[in-house]
Design an enzyme around this catalytic site. Structure first.
Site, PDB file in Angstrom:
ATOM      1  N   GLY A   1       0.695  -1.199  -0.145  1.00  0.00           N
ATOM      2  CA  GLY A   1       0.062  -0.179  -0.050  1.00  0.00           C
ATOM      3  C   GLY A   1       0.795   1.168   0.101  1.00  0.00           C
TER       4      GLY A   1
ATOM      5  CG  HIS B   1     -19.758  -9.930 -35.433  1.00  0.00           C
ATOM      6  ND1 HIS B   1     -19.299 -10.770 -34.082  1.00  0.00           N
ATOM      7  CD2 HIS B   1     -19.354 -10.804 -36.324  1.00  0.00           C
ATOM      8  CE1 HIS B   1     -18.788 -11.905 -34.582  1.00  0.00           C
ATOM      9  NE2 HIS B   1     -18.776 -12.125 -35.955  1.00  0.00           N
TER      10      HIS B   1
HETATM   11  P1  NAI Z   1      -2.814  -2.331  -2.374  1.00  0.00           P
HETATM   12  O1  NAI Z   1      -3.582  -1.700  -1.101  1.00  0.00           O
HETATM   13  O2  NAI Z   1      -3.562  -2.587  -3.554  1.00  0.00           O
HETATM   14  O3  NAI Z   1      -2.664  -4.005  -1.898  1.00  0.00           O
HETATM   15  C1  NAI Z   1      -1.717  -3.914  -0.710  1.00  0.00           C
HETATM   16  C2  NAI Z   1      -1.566  -5.430  -0.232  1.00  0.00           C
HETATM   17  O4  NAI Z   1      -0.921  -5.807   0.912  1.00  0.00           O
HETATM   18  C3  NAI Z   1      -3.250  -5.629   0.405  1.00  0.00           C
HETATM   19  O5  NAI Z   1      -3.810  -6.896  -0.408  1.00  0.00           O
HETATM   20  C4  NAI Z   1      -2.822  -5.987   1.964  1.00  0.00           C
HETATM   21  O6  NAI Z   1      -3.829  -6.960   2.439  1.00  0.00           O
HETATM   22  C5  NAI Z   1      -1.431  -6.665   1.801  1.00  0.00           C
HETATM   23  N1  NAI Z   1      -0.789  -6.434   3.194  1.00  0.00           N
HETATM   24  C6  NAI Z   1      -0.573  -5.443   3.901  1.00  0.00           C
HETATM   25  N2  NAI Z   1       0.230  -5.958   4.904  1.00  0.00           N
HETATM   26  C7  NAI Z   1       0.543  -7.033   4.525  1.00  0.00           C
HETATM   27  C8  NAI Z   1       1.613  -7.868   5.366  1.00  0.00           C
HETATM   28  N3  NAI Z   1       2.267  -7.410   6.621  1.00  0.00           N
HETATM   29  N4  NAI Z   1       1.932  -9.146   5.024  1.00  0.00           N
HETATM   30  C9  NAI Z   1       1.378  -9.654   3.757  1.00  0.00           C
HETATM   31  N5  NAI Z   1       0.469  -8.983   2.925  1.00  0.00           N
HETATM   32  C10 NAI Z   1       0.189  -7.634   3.438  1.00  0.00           C
HETATM   33  O7  NAI Z   1      -1.562  -1.619  -2.450  1.00  0.00           O
HETATM   34  P2  NAI Z   1      -0.684  -1.747  -3.445  1.00  0.00           P
HETATM   35  O8  NAI Z   1      -0.472  -2.787  -4.398  1.00  0.00           O
HETATM   36  O9  NAI Z   1       0.939  -1.264  -2.713  1.00  0.00           O
HETATM   37  O10 NAI Z   1      -0.762  -0.267  -4.432  1.00  0.00           O
HETATM   38  C11 NAI Z   1      -0.716   1.001  -3.944  1.00  0.00           C
HETATM   39  C12 NAI Z   1      -1.785   1.978  -4.469  1.00  0.00           C
HETATM   40  O11 NAI Z   1      -1.205   2.390  -5.699  1.00  0.00           O
HETATM   41  C13 NAI Z   1      -3.132   1.309  -4.493  1.00  0.00           C
HETATM   42  O12 NAI Z   1      -4.205   2.271  -4.094  1.00  0.00           O
HETATM   43  C14 NAI Z   1      -3.601   1.127  -6.020  1.00  0.00           C
HETATM   44  O13 NAI Z   1      -4.680   1.203  -6.238  1.00  0.00           O
HETATM   45  C15 NAI Z   1      -2.505   2.122  -6.573  1.00  0.00           C
HETATM   46  N6  NAI Z   1      -2.133   1.440  -7.920  1.00  0.00           N
HETATM   47  C16 NAI Z   1      -2.742   1.590  -8.996  1.00  0.00           C
HETATM   48  C17 NAI Z   1      -2.436   1.001 -10.030  1.00  0.00           C
HETATM   49  C18 NAI Z   1      -3.452   0.787 -11.117  1.00  0.00           C
HETATM   50  O14 NAI Z   1      -4.642   1.430 -11.141  1.00  0.00           O
HETATM   51  N7  NAI Z   1      -3.632  -0.040 -12.151  1.00  0.00           N
HETATM   52  C19 NAI Z   1      -1.186   0.223 -10.341  1.00  0.00           C
HETATM   53  C20 NAI Z   1      -0.250   0.628  -9.350  1.00  0.00           C
HETATM   54  C21 NAI Z   1      -0.795   1.076  -7.881  1.00  0.00           C
END
Ligand code: NAI
Length: 462
Positions: A268, A441
């Site tokens: 996150g 299509h």
């Molecule tokens: P995220 O919030 O999507 O996922 C983080 C994951 O880490 C969650 O599933 C959580 O349960 C897990 N987690 C937390 N602590 C943990 C632990 N101690 N051990 C194991 N698992 C743990 O965060 P992410 O992927 O880092 O992305 C950050 C932000 O950037 C998000 O808000 C995302 O929407 C945004 N982003 C969006 C993209 C897109 O729209 N394609 C691309 C990249 C980022």
């Protein structure tokens, strides 16, 4: 001292879009950016570079897995990692210099350096103090770290380090099965690494429609990404450029370890507001560190506004862009508005995953009377021809009024297909409106229409 109608702090998708719209609406505007290049996290170390690596690694995957089936014979290409990184860097600089061009074209001043706000109406950058009738904070977010895990951007990396590794690791452990973990995990899997994803919860991609999340995990497993769900990472130890990840299974508290050449921490992000001087100014904050704003992005201090990852809501570039345009309109005396019920989310893996509006779980929890229209890409001629039959479109509509409440897609071009449903929702459409719209299509978009038909008298091709 120079003075402006608006000074925007941060040039990411929230800030630069806000600056352009302010200029278009006749306001004298400057944008403060401390990085060497404009564009913020998204263009420099986020959305854009990751898409370049996803694209390149997907081409390799296609060559390895599908070319021969189509009669394209010969050895699949080998990976020149240095060249792939320079392709990615060129993509970045093409985009960041594009923003610089747009700034010049719109006569937007770029104040180089890191900003603080000594008082409302003033922005300090280095030794210079600039005056502004209004200030918009668009300072974005930063990686949120885990206790016991130190990011060195070499062996233990954030998404930033993962976009410029010295070499492709033999084994990558990803902490967190969210968007970043799965996108970058896919990249390195396709490039030949063994990838294991460790996730705290019992499902991947928290918040996603559960049926889609389940199919998504099954698809990624078929691509041989490994998963350890229900596991809390306790720490990472680095010795001789190798890492050992320790985690505890939540079901029985048992402790386990996983060795890796590289660990990606993707647990996150958090708002980045350091150094702005917000507490001294008395700007009210939310409990989780976001700047508190009203419906028109005004903070508790008159003349200071905030948008994007620094405030509440999904941390998405396009949400920040919409807020950037909205606040510019407010500052120009118009009526800025963002419809937070219709903000799509996309994961750019292969297949892509996209969603908008309510999930089935949210509708159940709210006690809504809803119906589900589903259509598999297996019934879509174009998808079958392109080896893209995995996945489905799922539309959720009100059982009585037929109004579309949400949509979830896993499949080819899901990130593009979702938008016709976004437009339909913006216009308050019923599923029947989509179902009665002629779709060309053969296109993937016919699967969307078929899912809409499935909300009524039924799809044709299943
Ligand atoms: P995220 O919030 O999507 O996922 C983080 C994951 O880490 C969650 O599933 C959580 O349960 C897990 N987690 C937390 N602590 C943990 C632990 N101690 N051990 C194991 N698992 C743990 O965060 P992410 O992927 O880092 O992305 C950050 C932000 O950037 C998000 O808000 C995302 O929407 C945004 N982003 C969006 C993209 C897109 O729209 N394609 C691309 C990249 C980022």
């Amino acid at each position: 001292m120079s003075s402006y109608d608006v000074i925007i702090i941060g040039s990411g998708p929230g800030g630069y879009v806000c600056a352009i719209r302010c200029a278009q609406l006749g306001l004298k505007v400057a944008c403060v950016e401390g990085r060497e290049t404009l564009g913020g996290t998204c263009l420099n170390v986020g959305c854009i570079p990751s898409k370049a690596l996803l694209h390149a690694s997907h081409q390799l995957h296609e060559a390895e897995h599908n070319f021969a089936k189509m009669g394209l014979k010969g050895k699949a290409p080998s990976v020149d990692w240095k060249q792939m990184l320079s392709y990615k860097d060129e993509v970045i600089s093409g985009n960041t210099s594009g923003i610089e061009f747009l700034f010049k074209k719109n006569k937007i001043g770029w104040i180089k350096g890191w900003a603080s706000i000594p008082e409302a109406g003033k922005v300090k950058v280095g030794d210079d103090v600039h005056e502004a009738k209004n200030i918009v904070i668009a300072s974005g977010s930063e990686v949120s770290t885990l206790p016991g895990v130190e990011i060195d951007e070499k062996v233990v990396v954030s998404s930033t380090g993962a976009l410029q590794l010295g070499k492709i690791p033999k084994k990558l452990v990803v902490i967190g099965a969210g968007v970043i973990g799965l996108e970058l995990g896919s990249v390195y899997k396709r490039l030949g690494a063994e990838v294991k994803v460790i996730e705290f919860l019992d499902a991947i991609t928290p918040g996603m429609d559960a049926e889609v999340a389940k199919t998504f995990q099954r698809t990624l497993k078929k691509q041989r990404l490994g998963f350890q769900l229900g596991a809390a990472v306790q720490g990472v130890e680095v010795k001789n450029n190798k890492a050992k990840v320790t985690y505890k299974l939540r079901k029985d508290d048992s402790e386990h370890t996983e060795d890796a050449d590289c660990v990606l921490v993707a647990t996150g992000r958090k708002p980045f507001t350091d150094g702005l001087g917000l507490s001294e100014l008395g700007v009210e904050m939310e409990e989780r560190g976001q700047i508190k704003t009203d419906a028109h992005w005004a903070t508790s201090v008159k003349g200071i506004y905030a948008i994007g990852d620094a405030i509440t809501g999904p941390m998405l570039a396009h949400k920040a862009e919409d807020e950037g345009m909205g606040v510019a309109e407010v500052l120009a005396g118009k009526k800025g508005h963002v419809n937070y019920d219709v903000i799509p989310g996309v994961i750019y893996t292969h297949p892509e995953v996209a969603s908008v509006g309510a999930t089935e779980e949210q509708l159940k929890q709210a006690g809504r009377n809803y119906k589900v229209g589903k259509f598999s890409f297996m019934g879509n001629g174009r998808a079958k021809a392109n080896f893209a039959g995995d996945g489905f479109v799922k539309i959720l509509a009100d059982k009585d009024t037929d109004r579309i409440l949400g949509a979830h897609i896993i499949g080819p071009m899901a990130g593009d297909l979702i938008h016709e449903i976004c437009v339909a929702m913006e216009f308050g459409a019923a599923a029947e409106d989509l179902a009665r719209t002629c779709h060309a299509h053969p296109t993937y978009s016919e699967a969307v229409r078929e899912a809409a038909l499935a909300c009524g008298d039924g799809p044709i091709h299943s």
